[in-house]
Design an enzyme around this catalytic site. Structure first.
Site, mmCIF file in Angstrom:
data_model
loop_
_atom_site.group_PDB
_atom_site.id
_atom_site.type_symbol
_atom_site.label_atom_id
_atom_site.label_comp_id
_atom_site.label_asym_id
_atom_site.label_seq_id
_atom_site.Cartn_x
_atom_site.Cartn_y
_atom_site.Cartn_z
ATOM 1 N N GLU A 101 -6.492 1.845 -13.659
ATOM 2 C CA GLU A 101 -5.919 3.037 -13.022
ATOM 3 C C GLU A 101 -4.646 3.482 -13.733
ATOM 4 O O GLU A 101 -4.454 4.671 -14.015
ATOM 5 C CB GLU A 101 -5.624 2.745 -11.543
ATOM 6 C CG GLU A 101 -6.904 2.604 -10.731
ATOM 7 C CD GLU A 101 -6.676 2.343 -9.253
ATOM 8 O OE1 GLU A 101 -7.611 2.536 -8.474
ATOM 9 O OE2 GLU A 101 -5.555 1.942 -8.866
ATOM 10 N N GLU A 139 -25.777 15.886 -4.205
ATOM 11 C CA GLU A 139 -27.191 16.141 -3.869
ATOM 12 C C GLU A 139 -28.112 15.278 -4.734
ATOM 13 O O GLU A 139 -29.242 14.988 -4.356
ATOM 14 C CB GLU A 139 -27.534 17.628 -4.011
ATOM 15 C CG GLU A 139 -27.521 18.166 -5.423
ATOM 16 C CD GLU A 139 -27.812 19.670 -5.466
ATOM 17 O OE1 GLU A 139 -28.904 20.060 -5.038
ATOM 18 O OE2 GLU A 139 -26.949 20.435 -5.927
ATOM 19 N N HIS A 167 -26.671 21.939 -1.593
ATOM 20 C CA HIS A 167 -26.605 22.556 -2.913
ATOM 21 C C HIS A 167 -25.535 23.634 -2.968
ATOM 22 O O HIS A 167 -25.359 24.354 -1.979
ATOM 23 C CB HIS A 167 -27.981 23.179 -3.195
ATOM 24 C CG HIS A 167 -28.124 23.709 -4.572
ATOM 25 N ND1 HIS A 167 -28.134 22.887 -5.684
ATOM 26 C CD2 HIS A 167 -28.248 24.980 -5.020
ATOM 27 C CE1 HIS A 167 -28.277 23.648 -6.757
ATOM 28 N NE2 HIS A 167 -28.341 24.910 -6.386
ATOM 29 N N TYR A 225 -8.569 -3.343 -11.489
ATOM 30 C CA TYR A 225 -8.214 -2.078 -10.842
ATOM 31 C C TYR A 225 -6.897 -1.497 -11.394
ATOM 32 O O TYR A 225 -6.837 -0.340 -11.785
ATOM 33 C CB TYR A 225 -7.963 -2.308 -9.350
ATOM 34 C CG TYR A 225 -9.145 -2.470 -8.448
ATOM 35 C CD1 TYR A 225 -9.639 -1.384 -7.753
ATOM 36 C CD2 TYR A 225 -9.723 -3.706 -8.223
ATOM 37 C CE1 TYR A 225 -10.683 -1.527 -6.856
ATOM 38 C CE2 TYR A 225 -10.768 -3.858 -7.330
ATOM 39 C CZ TYR A 225 -11.246 -2.769 -6.651
ATOM 40 O OH TYR A 225 -12.271 -2.910 -5.761
ATOM 41 N N LYS A 272 0.405 5.324 -6.077
ATOM 42 C CA LYS A 272 -0.541 5.346 -7.215
ATOM 43 C C LYS A 272 -1.392 6.606 -7.182
ATOM 44 O O LYS A 272 -1.539 7.297 -8.175
ATOM 45 C CB LYS A 272 -1.398 4.072 -7.158
ATOM 46 C CG LYS A 272 -2.445 3.895 -8.217
ATOM 47 C CD LYS A 272 -3.777 4.538 -7.963
ATOM 48 C CE LYS A 272 -4.409 4.271 -6.637
ATOM 49 N NZ LYS A 272 -4.952 2.943 -6.460
ATOM 50 N N CYS A 297 -1.293 1.673 -3.250
ATOM 51 C CA CYS A 297 -2.307 2.726 -3.105
ATOM 52 C C CYS A 297 -1.754 4.147 -3.038
ATOM 53 O O CYS A 297 -2.200 5.026 -3.779
ATOM 54 C CB CYS A 297 -3.111 2.502 -1.825
ATOM 55 S SG CYS A 297 -3.425 0.788 -1.432
ATOM 56 N N CYS A 316 0.824 -1.217 0.000
ATOM 57 C CA CYS A 316 0.000 0.000 0.000
ATOM 58 C C CYS A 316 0.856 1.265 0.000
ATOM 59 O O CYS A 316 0.675 2.147 -0.825
ATOM 60 C CB CYS A 316 -0.931 -0.008 1.209
ATOM 61 S SG CYS A 316 -1.778 1.552 1.441
HETATM 62 P P1 NDP Z 1 -7.878 -7.598 -10.539
HETATM 63 O O1 NDP Z 1 -8.286 -8.870 -9.950
HETATM 64 O O2 NDP Z 1 -8.630 -6.353 -10.217
HETATM 65 O O3 NDP Z 1 -7.886 -7.707 -12.108
HETATM 66 C C1 NDP Z 1 -7.153 -8.668 -12.773
HETATM 67 C C2 NDP Z 1 -7.433 -8.506 -14.251
HETATM 68 O O4 NDP Z 1 -6.576 -9.335 -14.988
HETATM 69 C C3 NDP Z 1 -8.854 -8.862 -14.617
HETATM 70 O O5 NDP Z 1 -9.277 -7.969 -15.605
HETATM 71 C C4 NDP Z 1 -8.707 -10.278 -15.147
HETATM 72 O O6 NDP Z 1 -9.661 -10.596 -16.108
HETATM 73 C C5 NDP Z 1 -7.347 -10.194 -15.814
HETATM 74 N N1 NDP Z 1 -6.647 -11.466 -15.863
HETATM 75 C C6 NDP Z 1 -6.494 -12.374 -14.892
HETATM 76 N N2 NDP Z 1 -5.734 -13.400 -15.313
HETATM 77 C C7 NDP Z 1 -5.394 -13.126 -16.585
HETATM 78 C C8 NDP Z 1 -4.626 -13.800 -17.558
HETATM 79 N N3 NDP Z 1 -4.044 -14.957 -17.301
HETATM 80 N N4 NDP Z 1 -4.502 -13.224 -18.771
HETATM 81 C C9 NDP Z 1 -5.076 -12.030 -19.043
HETATM 82 N N5 NDP Z 1 -5.817 -11.331 -18.156
HETATM 83 C C10 NDP Z 1 -5.970 -11.886 -16.940
HETATM 84 O O7 NDP Z 1 -6.320 -7.472 -10.200
HETATM 85 P P2 NDP Z 1 -5.318 -6.264 -10.290
HETATM 86 O O8 NDP Z 1 -4.016 -6.887 -10.640
HETATM 87 O O9 NDP Z 1 -5.829 -5.163 -11.140
HETATM 88 O O10 NDP Z 1 -5.280 -5.754 -8.795
HETATM 89 C C11 NDP Z 1 -5.006 -6.674 -7.730
HETATM 90 C C12 NDP Z 1 -5.839 -6.347 -6.535
HETATM 91 O O11 NDP Z 1 -5.335 -5.194 -5.900
HETATM 92 C C13 NDP Z 1 -7.292 -6.001 -6.865
HETATM 93 O O12 NDP Z 1 -8.088 -7.142 -6.873
HETATM 94 C C14 NDP Z 1 -7.691 -5.055 -5.784
HETATM 95 O O13 NDP Z 1 -8.278 -5.764 -4.755
HETATM 96 C C15 NDP Z 1 -6.370 -4.437 -5.344
HETATM 97 N N6 NDP Z 1 -6.293 -3.043 -5.829
HETATM 98 C C16 NDP Z 1 -7.189 -2.127 -5.353
HETATM 99 C C17 NDP Z 1 -7.151 -0.834 -5.785
HETATM 100 C C18 NDP Z 1 -8.147 0.144 -5.265
HETATM 101 O O14 NDP Z 1 -8.761 -0.134 -4.234
HETATM 102 N N7 NDP Z 1 -8.357 1.267 -5.930
HETATM 103 C C19 NDP Z 1 -6.165 -0.379 -6.767
HETATM 104 C C20 NDP Z 1 -5.301 -1.426 -7.224
HETATM 105 C C21 NDP Z 1 -5.365 -2.699 -6.759
HETATM 106 P P3 NDP Z 1 -11.137 -11.127 -15.723
HETATM 107 O O15 NDP Z 1 -11.864 -9.948 -15.177
HETATM 108 O O16 NDP Z 1 -11.665 -11.577 -17.028
HETATM 109 O O17 NDP Z 1 -10.949 -12.220 -14.735
#
Ligand code: NDP
Length: 461
Positions: free
Chosen positions: A183, A443, A438, A179, A51, A48, A43
């Site tokens: 982002e 709102e 407002h 995510y 980022k 976080c 984080c």
């Molecule tokens: P996520 O789980 O959010 O997303 C992973 C993405 O990768 C999905 O779109 C998934 O597709 C895709 N994916 C998974 N496996 C493959 C593969 N083998 N080939 C191609 N695409 C694939 O993970 P992130 O890495 O983005 O983030 C990790 C975690 O960190 C998040 O789950 C979140 O909890 C946390 N995080 C939170 C943030 C926030 O609160 N703002 C910011 C950044 C991270 P599909 O959807 O089709 O499964």
């Protein structure tokens, strides 16, 4: 009675580990904590916090453009990536210092080393080779980016490296649609990088409400981010000029300076000594825990991303506090994972809590959907063609608001407050009798009097 070196030994100095160690120490327990990289964990060090700083940096070019509509003349602007990285590093170092200070101030002993389990009560400090014992052990080693096994994955970066690139690339392809992918696509685009998002599914952000997904994808495309859905990368190779070629299934060959993988994160349990301690893990390597975050070994707990429950910092911190209640205050407490508010710091931002329309439609016989889409006041003078979307999902029978979804400025800030209302079980009538504030965008949340449409048994009427 066996005597141990410590009451509690925490492995991992991220959000969950630091909170467990600090609070246990402040209760007078003899506590030690080991971290192999930097205190603060994902984080603070490479997640976080940095980022969000990058997100702020990437928004300025739009601020400069918008300023003109409000009478400002903005001279020539330029962006210095190295300056941003240095400023970010300075802030992260400050925060890391605060984390350490919090630990030592509470009386915890800090080790800067990798630590591995030798047995259920013994930990090896890898730097010195020394072993220590503890009555209770907390494993909070977090997670790391998944690289997968696509040929050429070693030529790609992950979010870890994105925070320390020597140069800002001219172009980037980001693989993933969650995510991190979304982002960072917005961050890089905002900083002037030609950005392509390659996502394997139908629409980005598969676990979010469809209005958020569609609205965000449209807005990102309108800004100039290329989003290729149903796109699968097959391999990545290096060109003679050290660029990257990405061979895809449906989108031909793509080329960019940098390829970033954002395809999820895996628990950090490799080589940790789980077997030696007798700790059970699932097939992804995540530590299996009960509702009190206790592993199958009585005196060993695990919290945060290493358990692969909900990968969010506040969740790890909450799990740490529940552990303290359970282990040291005689009040067994299990974390409450219901209605966790969350934000995607995209541009526009997503703030959301509760069920998606699809989920709510399945769960409730009759669902009222209140939906508003409007141009925020600021956009009138700035001339920016942006819209804000707000949606409340209401169970027609109980009148409870079961989902709230916002796309637009400050959506994350609003979702935090909406989280309280959903947690408290507020009804739509509670929203209706709340006075509007407002002029704000928020709102709109208390002035949507009639449903935009209804769903009965999941079908739109
Ligand atoms: P996520 O789980 O959010 O997303 C992973 C993405 O990768 C999905 O779109 C998934 O597709 C895709 N994916 C998974 N496996 C493959 C593969 N083998 N080939 C191609 N695409 C694939 O993970 P992130 O890495 O983005 O983030 C990790 C975690 O960190 C998040 O789950 C979140 O909890 C946390 N995080 C939170 C943030 C926030 O609160 N703002 C910011 C950044 C991270 P599909 O959807 O089709 O499964």
């Amino acid at each position: 009675m066996t005597s141990f070196d410590y009451d509690l030994f925490v492995i991992g100095g991220g959000s969950g580990g630091v909170r467990s160690a600090r609070v246990a120490a402040s209760l007078g327990k003899k506590v030690a904590i080991a971290e192999e990289y930097r205190y603060g964990g994902t984080c603070v060090i490479r997640g976080c916090v940095p980022k969000k700083l990058f997100v702020y940096a990437s928004q300025y070019h739009e601020h400069f453009e918008d300023a003109v509509g409000f009478g400002w003349s903005v001279g020539e602007t330029s962006f210095d990536w190295k300056k941003l990285v240095a400023a970010k590093d300075q802030e992260i170092a400050r925060l890391e210092g605060l984390y350490r200070k919090g630990l030592t101030g509470a009386g915890a002993e800090i080790f800067e080393t990798r630590a591995e389990l030798v047995d259920a009560h013994t930990i090896k400090l890898m730097e010195s080779g020394k072993t220590v014992t503890a009555k209770t052990i907390m494993v909070a080693t977090g997670g790391r980016p998944t690289y997968g096994n696509m040929p050429g994955h070693e030529l790609c970066i992950s979010s870890n490296e994105a925070f320390h690139l020597n140069e800002l690339p001219k172009s980037i392809v980001i693989i993933g649609g969650g995510y991190i992918a979304v982002e960072f696509a917005n961050v890089f685009h905002g900083l002037g990088v030609e950005t392509t998002l390659l996502y394997r599914g139908e629409q980005i952000l598969s676990r979010f409400d469809h209005d958020l997904r569609d609205g965000l994808a449209d807005a990102m495309r309108a800004k100039g981010i290329r989003i290729l859905c149903n796109g699968v990368a097959v391999s990545v190779s290096r060109t003679e000029t050290d660029r990257r070629e990405i061979a895809t299934k449906n989108n031909g060959s793509l080329s960019a300076d940098v390829v970033m993988l954002a395809i999820g994160r895996s628990p950090n349990t490799q080589g940790l000594g789980l077997d030696a301690a007798g700790i059970a893990a699932d097939d992804q390597g995540a530590i299996i825990v009960d509702r009190y975050s206790r592993t199958n070994v009585e005196n060993i707990y695990a919290i945060g991303d290493v358990t692969n429950r909900v990968q969010l910092t506040p969740v790890a911190i909450h799990e740490a506090m529940c552990f303290i209640e359970t282990e040291y205050k005689g009040r067994p407490t299990s974390p409450d994972y219901d209605t966790i508010p969350t934000a995607v710091f995209s541009q526009p931002e997503i703030g959301t809590v509760g069920l998606t329309e699809q989920e709510a439609g399945k769960r409730f016989a009759e669902l009222e959907v209140y939906r508003a889409e409007f141009r925020p006041l600021k956009a009138t003078l700035s001339g920016r063609s942006e819209k804000m979307m707000m949606k409340l999902l209401v169970d027609a029978q109980s009148r409870k608001v079961v989902g709230a979804h916002i796309l637009g400025h400050d959506a994350g800030e609003m979702a935090q407050i909406l989280g309280i209302t959903l947690k408290a079980g507020c009804t739509k009538d509670d929203f209706d009798r709340t006075m509007a504030l407002h002029p704000t965008a928020a709102e709109e949340l208390v002035t949507m009097y009639a449903p935009s449409y209804r769903l009965r048994n999941g079908e739109r009427l």
